[in-house]
Design an enzyme around this catalytic site. Structure first.
Site, mmCIF file in Angstrom:
data_model
loop_
_atom_site.group_PDB
_atom_site.id
_atom_site.type_symbol
_atom_site.label_atom_id
_atom_site.label_comp_id
_atom_site.label_asym_id
_atom_site.label_seq_id
_atom_site.Cartn_x
_atom_site.Cartn_y
_atom_site.Cartn_z
ATOM 1 C CE LYS A 302 -3.436 2.343 2.970
ATOM 2 N NZ LYS A 302 -4.447 2.157 4.033
ATOM 3 C CD GLU A 306 -6.838 5.077 4.018
ATOM 4 O OE1 GLU A 306 -6.417 4.032 4.541
ATOM 5 O OE2 GLU A 306 -8.042 5.410 3.994
ATOM 6 N NE ARG A 349 -12.607 7.706 -1.059
ATOM 7 C CZ ARG A 349 -12.529 7.196 0.169
ATOM 8 N NH1 ARG A 349 -13.003 7.886 1.201
ATOM 9 N NH2 ARG A 349 -11.980 6.031 0.392
ATOM 10 C CG ASP A 378 -12.898 2.511 1.843
ATOM 11 O OD1 ASP A 378 -12.618 1.310 1.721
ATOM 12 O OD2 ASP A 378 -12.485 3.226 2.788
ATOM 13 C CD GLU A 406 -13.651 -0.235 6.723
ATOM 14 O OE1 GLU A 406 -13.121 -0.962 5.871
ATOM 15 O OE2 GLU A 406 -13.229 0.908 7.003
ATOM 16 C CD1 TRP A 550 -22.452 10.983 6.911
ATOM 17 C CD2 TRP A 550 -24.612 11.550 6.949
ATOM 18 N NE1 TRP A 550 -23.098 10.106 7.727
ATOM 19 C CE2 TRP A 550 -24.437 10.424 7.767
ATOM 20 C CE3 TRP A 550 -25.891 12.078 6.806
ATOM 21 C CZ2 TRP A 550 -25.482 9.823 8.451
ATOM 22 C CZ3 TRP A 550 -26.941 11.489 7.479
ATOM 23 C CH2 TRP A 550 -26.733 10.368 8.300
#
Ligand code: GCW
Length: 688
Positions: A302, A306, A349, A378, A406, A550
């Site tokens: 990765k 992030e 994104r 995601d 998740e 949001w």
């Protein structure tokens, strides 16, 4: 009492009706000697057959002479009896992992042959046979030929070594105790068995986050990332030991590595992928690992994502980064799995992964796989499929799915992912013209399907017993993405809860209806994303509805809601091939369940059936809760039909799920009302 559940490998006594035939063909087993995988096969038969058949198996090193029949497991090269009983050219043609199961008569005996071209295939074939016994299927006339759809079927553990947390894991702390390794725990083998039984052939033991990111995180688990340390020479013995357990089950070991490892683990002052010393460092590290673990699969990375370091730190791109590491693995047959989870520089994104990676098609080395999440955001409850699928024909691609829940209720909600995965696999990308569903991609050598793991130390492994179904289904779908979802689910239920037809029907129904319910109460069901927030004050690492988070994601204003991702907006829809792009560009043609992902529409915009957007959002939120209550009641109806421990545990979680779904519904519907000022037609939302 066992410290942990045996999941779908329960092996309970089969009913009398089947017993004679099973005993005749399976009580005596003649198994090839050599490979480590075959010792695993022998162990599994020793575990399974006494419980299934009520008597210990006799294991032979030559064809048994004193029995009416027997089970034979080996390759035709290993065993003449097998070469005489099955067409060897068919076996030779099988892909790695493929196998045959065949009922044959040999020397007047009723035999069952499990054969394959590789030892890994013998493991899968054995588990397939045990599944048949476990689900009470007939075996007297078997003629099964199976091959995996994809060469790579990998588990990605997001486990943080030493700290033993599991990022986005809800089944307790990590089962992997690096502190005590090389000492082995029985649980490692039991996990390997679970994975092999559904065809998984690779495992990355540590989290893709290998260092603590720069940015502050709401997630306490971020505070302890030390995954990069696994590459330190003195720790490789631990890795070697763990690898030896999984190897017996045909599972290749992998590691997540930090792009800056030459600096963190080594003592270089750069990790620039074009620097010769850096390249030499990766080569030496790879040589060192392969010396210890010859079947090492490779590295998962990765990078520039992030807060993790990457080639951008040196003004290089993803190709430079991935290839530098891949070249170190290449002489050993290893591979780099390079993640495409990048965002942060584009306002939307969704557009970024394609924008970044598509232009690089053809530049990655042959032993690099670009690993792409199923959707552009995601792992949301429902997303359109990633625009990168089918868009990089010259590059090996991997599809990353999330087994762990998740965004779909974590360790509490019963949310079954197989229907979602089926929708993803069946989606026609038109990459090679009409009829290019996602499942037809990822078929080259070096491609495959990856699942983010869900297990931990809990008795249930997965936080709630029903979530075991997601792990099972992942393996089965990565093996055969075209298999019937109902059949896979039913198979899981029978093995997990036994063969009572009412139990089988009820649990199968609950699982299949659970996903849509979750989408409805968590998002309103029109394609809105991220209607949740990672709130540690509520429960560590838990998502709950939180409007403050949001607005950036769904574009609510007083006039309308949704994000314009068409050509008048971010342009994301245009990344698909036509006619997919055209369909998403058009308000009329865009499927309702993704409408607000692609379009910003007035609250009162009318949908095909005349209902307004805001009313549909209300209706879906309420319907999701009602559906969840119905599923809870269905589960309640099983009281006394399944063991108390699992019944109670899931029942309690269902109560919690209903309460959380109600909370979600209330927060969402109030929010929609606050912006739209349109009251619910049924009077459920609005000023009292
Ligand atoms: O969804 C996000 C998760 C992070 C995860 C990241 C990723 C491993 O919230 O926990 O980090 O995706 O996929 O890299």
């Amino acid at each position: 009492m066992n410290q942990y559940d045996s999941c779908w490998l329960r092996y309970e006594r089969v009913p009398d009706g089947r017993l004679d035939s099973y005993r005749r063909r399976c009580r005596h087993a003649y198994i090839a000697e050599k490979a480590p995988e075959l010792s695993a096969v022998r162990d599994e038969l020793r575990r399974a057959l006494p419980d299934l058949l009520g008597s210990d198996p006799h294991l032979w090193q030559h064809p048994p002479t004193t029995a009416d029949g027997f089970l034979a497991i080996g390759t035709p090269d290993d065993m003449a009896m097998i070469a005489e009983s099955v067409p060897t050219d068919v076996v030779d043609d099988l892909a790695d992992g493929g196998y045959l199961l065949k009922s044959v008569t040999w020397n007047g005996q009723d035999c069952l042959v499990v054969t394959a071209s590789t030892d890994r295939g013998l493991v899968y074939g054995t588990f397939h046979l045990l599944r048949l016994l476990n689900t009470h299927e007939p075996v007297d006339d078997l003629d099964v030929r199976e091959e995996p759809a994809y060469e790579n079927r990998l588990l990605n553990q997001w486990d943080t070594p030493f700290h033993r947390s599991v990022e986005r894991g809800y089944g307790g702390e990590s089962i992997f105790d690096w502190e005590r390794l090389p000492d082995l725990r029985p649980r490692y083998e039991d996990y390997a068995r679970l994975l092999a039984s559904v065809g998984v052939n690779g495992i990355v033991f540590n989290n893709v986050n290998t260092t603590k990111p720069e940015r502050a995180s709401a997630n306490a688990a971020f505070d302890a990332f030390e995954g990069w340390q696994l590459l330190e020479s003195h720790r490789l013995e631990a890795f070697t030991s763990l690898a030896s357990v999984f190897r017996r089950y045909g599972i290749r070991p992998y590691l997540s590595v930090n792009f800056a490892a030459p600096m963190l683990v080594g003592d270089l002052d750069t990790a620039d992928p074009l620097d010769e010393e850096v390249q030499a460092w990766w080569r030496e590290k790879a040589d060192e690992i392969y010396e210890l673990v010859p079947d090492f699969g490779g590295f998962l990375v990765k990078a520039d994502s992030e807060g993790q370091p990457g080639p951008y730190d040196y003004g290089r791109d993803h190709v430079d980064g991935a290839n530098a590491i891949a070249r170190a693995l290449e002489p050993h047959g290893g591979r780099v799995w390079w993640r495409a989870f990048v965002y942060g520089t584009h306002e939307d994104r969704a557009v970024q992964a394609y924008d970044t990676f598509e232009p690089l098609d053809g530049d990655f080395d042959d032993n690099v796989t670009v690993q792409i999440k199923n959707g552009p955001i995601d792992f949301q409850p429902r997303e359109p499929v990633s625009t990168l699928f089918g868009a990089m024909p010259e590059t090996d691609l991997g599809l990353e799915l999330q087994i762990t829940q998740e965004y779909t209720g974590q360790g509490v909600h019963a949310t079954y992912h197989l229907p979602m995965w089926e929708e993803i696999f069946d989606f026609d990308t038109h990459a090679d013209g009409p009829g290019s569903p996602v499942h037809s991609l990822f078929r080259d050598d070096g491609e495959g399907v990856v699942g983010v793991g869900s297990v931990g130390e809990d008795h249930s492994w997965t936080g709630t017993y029903l979530a075991q179904a997601n792990l099972y289904a992942f393996g089965r779908v990565a093996w055969d993405p075209e298999a019937s979802a109902e059949a896979v689910t039913e198979e899981w239920v029978r093995q997990t809860f036994g063969g009572d037809e009412e139990v089988v029907d009820t649990v199968t129904r609950i699982l299949h209806d659970s996903w849509e319910a979750c989408i409805d109460y968590e998002t309103g069901g029109l394609g809105l994303m991220h209607m949740m927030h990672n709130g540690e004050e509520y429960l560590e690492n838990h998502y709950y509805p939180s409007p403050e988070e949001w607005p950036g994601y769904h574009g609510a204003t007083e006039e309308g809601i949704g994000v314009d991702r068409t050509s008048t907006g971010s342009g994301y829809a245009g990344q698909y091939r036509d006619p997919v792009a055209e369909r998403y560009e058009s308000v009329e043609d865009c499927p309702e369940e993704l409408l607000l992902f692609f379009h910003h529409l007035p609250w009162t915009h009318e949908l095909a059936d005349g209902t307004t957007v805001v009313q549909r959002l209300y209706d879906n939120c309420f319907a999701g809760v009602e559906e969840t209550k119905r599923l809870r009641d269905e589960w309640q109806s099983l009281e006394g039909e399944i063991d108390e421990r699992r019944f109670r545990h899931v029942a309690e979680r269902f109560e919690e799920q209903v309460a959380q779904a109600e909370r979600w519904r209330d927060v969402l519907t109030d929010y929609f009302y606050d912006y739209s000022s349109v009251a619910d037609e049924q009077g459920r939302v609005g000023d009292d």
